[in-house]
Design an enzyme around this catalytic site. Structure first.
Site, PDB file in Angstrom:
ATOM      1  N   ASP A   1     -22.662   1.703  -9.474  1.00  0.00           N
ATOM      2  CA  ASP A   1     -24.195   2.022  -8.850  1.00  0.00           C
ATOM      3  C   ASP A   1     -25.344   1.981 -10.007  1.00  0.00           C
ATOM      4  O   ASP A   1     -24.868   1.140 -10.870  1.00  0.00           O
ATOM      5  CB  ASP A   1     -24.324   3.201  -7.982  1.00  0.00           C
ATOM      6  CG  ASP A   1     -25.320   3.111  -6.822  1.00  0.00           C
ATOM      7  OD1 ASP A   1     -26.572   2.875  -7.037  1.00  0.00           O
ATOM      8  OD2 ASP A   1     -24.996   3.555  -5.638  1.00  0.00           O
TER       9      ASP A   1
ATOM     10  N   HIS B   1     -25.913  -1.384 -10.333  1.00  0.00           N
ATOM     11  CA  HIS B   1     -27.183  -1.902  -9.389  1.00  0.00           C
ATOM     12  C   HIS B   1     -28.696  -1.859 -10.186  1.00  0.00           C
ATOM     13  O   HIS B   1     -29.394  -2.680 -10.119  1.00  0.00           O
ATOM     14  CB  HIS B   1     -27.273  -0.923  -8.364  1.00  0.00           C
ATOM     15  CG  HIS B   1     -26.193  -1.022  -7.332  1.00  0.00           C
ATOM     16  ND1 HIS B   1     -26.153  -0.322  -6.253  1.00  0.00           N
ATOM     17  CD2 HIS B   1     -25.145  -1.869  -7.322  1.00  0.00           C
ATOM     18  CE1 HIS B   1     -25.058  -0.594  -5.392  1.00  0.00           C
ATOM     19  NE2 HIS B   1     -24.520  -1.577  -6.154  1.00  0.00           N
TER      20      HIS B   1
END
Length: 524
Positions: free
Chosen positions: A303, A339
């Site tokens: 992430d 991300h």
């Protein structure tokens, strides 16, 4: 000549910053150095080596010793390691090596042994976890101590959560203890955690392994099971003067390192790792913290690499748990996958201020600098800076999104509408973003997307010395931010909707719309 700076110092490790021109995470060329001990007469020694990174960790130092450091192009640096009040070996307390990951009884025995070892550490002393694979249920650390993970040591969590301890949502005084996505919530305790401690150091060449892939943690990312949310990899709550040096932390059940309500935190030379498809395994998430330094750290996670947060206002306006984050510096780090490289939000209701990412490399992250919020959050994001950063293979380099579609109502019209809404406590504000000397290579979607609210436009964005070197020829048109009604983009420059942008190269500002349906009014 440049003077090396000491970023962090323990009894056995020193983290130095060697900022030669052009150095980001890596030095442009390896730098020869020499370290000499100045004590011991005929027993004094000299060590030579090469610094390939801008942040250099000097391991295996001797407590209470004077040193001299020399490197070409730098002033001579002398420093002294602090003393150690006593060394405790965790193996002396009955630790069991190489037990199976699903051996709950063995993991409990090891947790009890480690608890006794922690208790035995004198004030200012060090607990050593020796070489070996040690499986243990979560351990709580105390203040005024060092946890030293020796080279070859792996301290890992078991794969079973039967009997796993739980942190309640609040402590006896009503303060947030356990949390989940910015709200008080019971959560399983992190494999290593500390609550309300001062002067704690975690260091060494060893590994903390959360065993996220070995249990069932990654199969229920947004659920509550057994009355609790998933644990972090390392959870630091309401603590101050914490130093993290040199170790690797991997496979966290959820967020990897989560400082919550902490002050004066230093992290240098870490390796923070998780598989690219592991859910919500953010690398380092300081939440409601002050005075944080993250330097010389490598990220490759599932992430966001770094996500700066400040709590989330509840659905009914609950805000007694909110507190600002102020003063986070990220220097000479490598974000290899994630991300976002440096992310603000989306939990930012307490306010996020004075954040800088400088001299870093972001390679293969979805986004570089990313701000995300939405109506209902409230709070102010101010004074965010990115300077001297390389973005290579980043899909969208810069983004600020005030229509982020998080939470159960994230796609509701009142959140996603481009029409002006009434101002209130739930209106988020973004004021002050500086981008300077940023190089973009292999750009996929857009150099920048700034999507504000018509009732609260994004203000005071200043972009200078931004260079787009190349585009990704394999990229396909894709919406560059997570908001409804955003059109797909490919190889575009900087797009603006309800944001105030000043750029030294006006040609980088696109006249194209962000939304599928252009707004009724324009604000630039």
């Amino acid at each position: 000549m440049t003077r090396p700076s000491i970023l962090a110092l323990s009894a056995r490790i020193a983290a130095l910053c060697l900022p030669l021109p052009g150095a980001r995470y890596h030095q442009e060329e390896p730098l020869a150095f020499r370290l000499a001990s100045l004590d011991g007469g005929s027993d004094a020694w000299t060590r030579e080596g090469l610094a390939e990174t801008a942040v250099l960790l000097l391991h295996d130092l001797i407590p209470g010793t004077n040193y001299q450091f020399e490197a070409e192009g730098f002033e001579v640096l002398t420093f002294s390691t602090p003393p150690c009040a006593g060394l405790v070996d965790a193996a002396d307390f009955g630790l069991l090596a190489d037990i199976k990951l699903d051996d709950g009884n063995g993991a409990l025995r090891n947790a009890e042994a480690l608890a006794r070892a922690v208790e035995a550490v004198p004030r200012g002393g060090t607990l050593v976890v020796p070489r070996g694979i040690w499986t243990a249920y979560p351990i709580a650390l105390k203040g005024n101590m060092t946890l030293h993970l020796a080279e070859g040591a792996v301290l890992r969590a078991p794969s079973t959560r039967l009997g796993w301890p739980i942190l309640p949502a609040r402590d006896d005084m009503g303060r947030m203890l356990g949390s989940w996505e910015g709200l008080p919530a019971a959560c399983f305790a992190a494999p290593v955690h500390a609550v309300n401690v001062d002067n704690l150091t975690i260091e060494g060449r060893g590994i903390l392994d959360g065993s996220g892939a070995e249990g069932d943690w990654w199969t229920w990312p947004k659920e509550t099971r057994g009355g609790a949310r998933r644990p972090r990899g390392l959870h630091l709550v309401s603590s101050s003067d914490v130093t993290l040096l040199g170790f690797t932390i991997r496979n966290a059940p959820s967020w990897t390192i989560h400082p919550q309500g902490c002050e004066r935190l230093r992290a240098a030379g870490l390796n923070i790792l998780a598989p690219h498809d592991s859910p919500n395994t953010d690398g380092f998430n300081p939440e409601s913290c002050r005075d944080v330094l993250i330097a010389g750290t490598r990220f490759s996670v599932g992430d966001d690499c770094i996500a700066v947060k400040a709590g989330k206002r509840g659905d009914k306006g609950e805000e007694d748990h909110l507190s600002e984050t102020r003063g986070v510096q990220v220097r000479h780090c490598l974000m290899e996958r994630g991300h976002g490289g440096l992310v603000i939000g989306s939990e930012m209701s307490g306010g996020v201020h004075d954040i800088a990412v400088e001299d870093c490399e972001m390679r293969g992250t979805d986004r570089g600098l990313r701000l995300k919020t939405r109506r209902g959050r409230g709070g102010l994001i101010s004074n965010i800076a990115m300077r001297r950063v390389l973005l290579d293979g980043v899909q969208t380099a810069l983004s600020a999104n005030a229509h982020y579609h998080c939470d159960a109502d994230g796609h509701a019209d009142w959140v996603q509408s481009r029409a002006r809404q009434p101002l209130g406590t739930g209106t988020p504000l973004i004021d002050g973003i500086t981008v300077d000397h940023v190089e973009i290579r292999c750009l996929a979607h857009a150099a920048g997307v700034f999507l504000g609210l018509p009732e609260a436009p994004i203000r005071n964005v200043r972009i200078s010395n931004l260079i787009i070197q190349s585009h990704d020829p394999q990229a396909r048109p894709t919406p560059p931010i997570m908001a409804d009604h955003v059109r797909p983009m490919l190889h575009e420059a900087i797009l603006v909707e309800w944001a105030e942008i000043a750029c030294d190269d006006p040609g980088l500002i696109s006249n194209a719309a962000i939304s599928l349906n252009s707004p009724h009014e324009s604000y630039r």
